[in-house]
Scaffold this active site. Structure first.
Site, PDB file in Angstrom:
ATOM      1  CB  THR A   1      45.265 -26.904  14.908  1.00 17.24           C
ATOM      2  OG1 THR A   1      45.970 -26.284  13.830  1.00 17.24           O
ATOM      3  CG2 THR A   1      44.468 -28.079  14.356  1.00 17.24           C
TER       4      THR A   1
ATOM      5  CE  LYS B   1      46.817 -28.005  10.529  1.00 18.82           C
ATOM      6  NZ  LYS B   1      47.262 -27.147  11.634  1.00 18.82           N
TER       7      LYS B   1
END
Length: 295
Positions: free
Chosen positions: A96, A171
Site C-alpha cells: 500500500t 485502497k
C-alpha cells in the site's frame, strides 16, 4: 503451476506466500527477517539471498513492502527487481503506497518489457492467512488477466480498478472511510457508556439500524459483542494503528495533490497521530477507543 518470486514475507506477505505454496506454486522468497523466510522455507519455499535473486529465473514476482520509498528502491536501479528479472516477467506489487510511486514504477516496468499491476489488499492478517483478501488491482487489462489466477490463490475478491495506480487509489479511499467510521463508532460507544447503555445493548440496536457499518458489526471496538474482534484480545493488532495512520497520510497527500476536500479524513489522521504517538503505537487501530474514552 507457476514459479513465483516473493519479496517481503512478513505479517501480511508471509501468509500470502504460504497460500501460493498450498495452491501448488513454486515460491522463492526473500525478506530482511531471517525468521520470516524460515517460516516459508519450512512450508516448502526456496530461500533467495537477495530481492534481486528472488526475481531471477521466475515468471512472476509478488512484492509486499512497507512504503513507496521501499518499492522504488527495490524495483528500480541496476540492482533492482526490474533489472534482475527475465524479459516478460509479471510483477504484482501488493504494497500500500502512494499513487505516484505506483504509476512511476509501472511505467518503468513497461519500458523494460515487463507487465505489472499494483494490487493492494484489504482484509488484514486474518484475511491473508485465510486466503480471503480483497485485491484492488490497477494496470492494463492483459496484465490484470495474467495476475488474476495468482491473486485468486491468495484472495476471494479480485477487482480490476482501471489503469496503473488505480488499485492504490481505491485502497487509500477505502481506508480513509474505515478510519473515519471506526472513530465514529468509538465515539458513539464512549458516549453510550456515559449515558448508561450496555455495550451489547448498543450493539444490538445499532447493528440493525441506520448506524450499521463494518467497523461495528465485524470489528466492534469494545469487548463483548464481536468475539473475533481485537477488543477481545487486548487490542493485539489485526490491522495496526500505525498502518492506519500510514494510509490516512497517503489519503491526505493524495487529497492535497489532486485538490480534494477531505476534512473528516484530515481529522481522522490527526486523531490517529495522537494515538500512535502515545499508547497506540503497538495496538490495533480499533484501540483508539481507549484514547477517546480518556479525552
Amino acid at each position: 503451476m507457476a514459479r513465483i518470486g516473493f519479496v517481503g514475507v512478513g505479517n501480511m506477505g508471509g501468509p500470502m506466500a504460504l497460500n501460493l505454496l498450498k495452491a501448488g506454486h513454486s515460491v522463492k522468497v526473500f525478506d530482511l527477517s531471517a525468521d520470516a523466510v524460515a517460516t516459508c522455507v519450512k512450508a516448502g519455499a526456496e530461500a533467495a539471498e537477495s530481492a534481486s535473486a528472488a526475481a531471477s529465473g521466475v515468471g512472476i514476482v509478488v512484492s509486499m513492502l512497507p512504503k513507496g520509498d521501499h518499492v522504488r528502491a527495490v524495483y528500480l536501479g541496476p540492482e533492482g527487481l526490474l533489472a534482475a528479472a527475465d524479459q516478460g516477467t509479471l510483477f504484482i506489487d501488493c504494497s500500500t503506497i502512494d499513487v505516484a510511486t505506483a504509476r512511476d514504477v509501472e511505467k518503468e516496468a513497461a519500458a523494460a518489457g515487463m507487465m505489472m499491476v499494483d494490487a493492494p489488499v484489504s482484509g488484514g492478517v486474518g484475511g491473508a492467512a485465510a486466503g480471503t483478501l480483497t485485491f484492488m488491482v490497477g494496470g492494463g487489462k492483459s496484465a490484470f488477466e495474467a495476475a488474476k489466477p495468482i491473486l485468486e490463490s491468495m484472495g476471494k475478491n479480485i477487482v480490476h480498478t482501471g489503469g496503473a495506480g488505480n488499485g492504490q487509489a481505491a485502497k487509500i479511499c477505502n481506508n480513509m472511510i474505515l478510519g473515519i467510521s471506526m472513530i465514529g463508532v468509538c465515539e458513539a460507544f464512549v458516549l453510550a457508556e456515559k449515558l448508561g447503555l450496555e455495550h451489547q445493548t448498543m450493539f444490538d440496536i445499532v447493528s440493525t439500524a441506520s448506524g450499521q457499518c463494518w467497523s461495528l458489526t465485524s470489528y466492534c471496538p469494545v469487548p463483548g459483542p464481536v468475539p473475533a474482534s481485537p477488543a477481545n484480545n487486548g487490542y493485539k493488532p489485526g490491522f495496526s494503528a500505525e498502518n492506519m495512520l500510514k494510509d490516512l497520510h497517503l489519503s491526505q497527500e493524495a487529497a492535497e495533490g489532486f485538490g480534494a476536500s477531505t476534512a473528516l479524513g484530515k481529522a481522522a489522521m490527526d486523531l490517529y497521530e495522537s494515538y500512535v504517538s502515545g499508547e497506540g503505537k503497538a495496538a490495533d487501530f480499533s484501540g483508539i477507543v481507549n484514547m477517546i474514552r480518556k479525552s
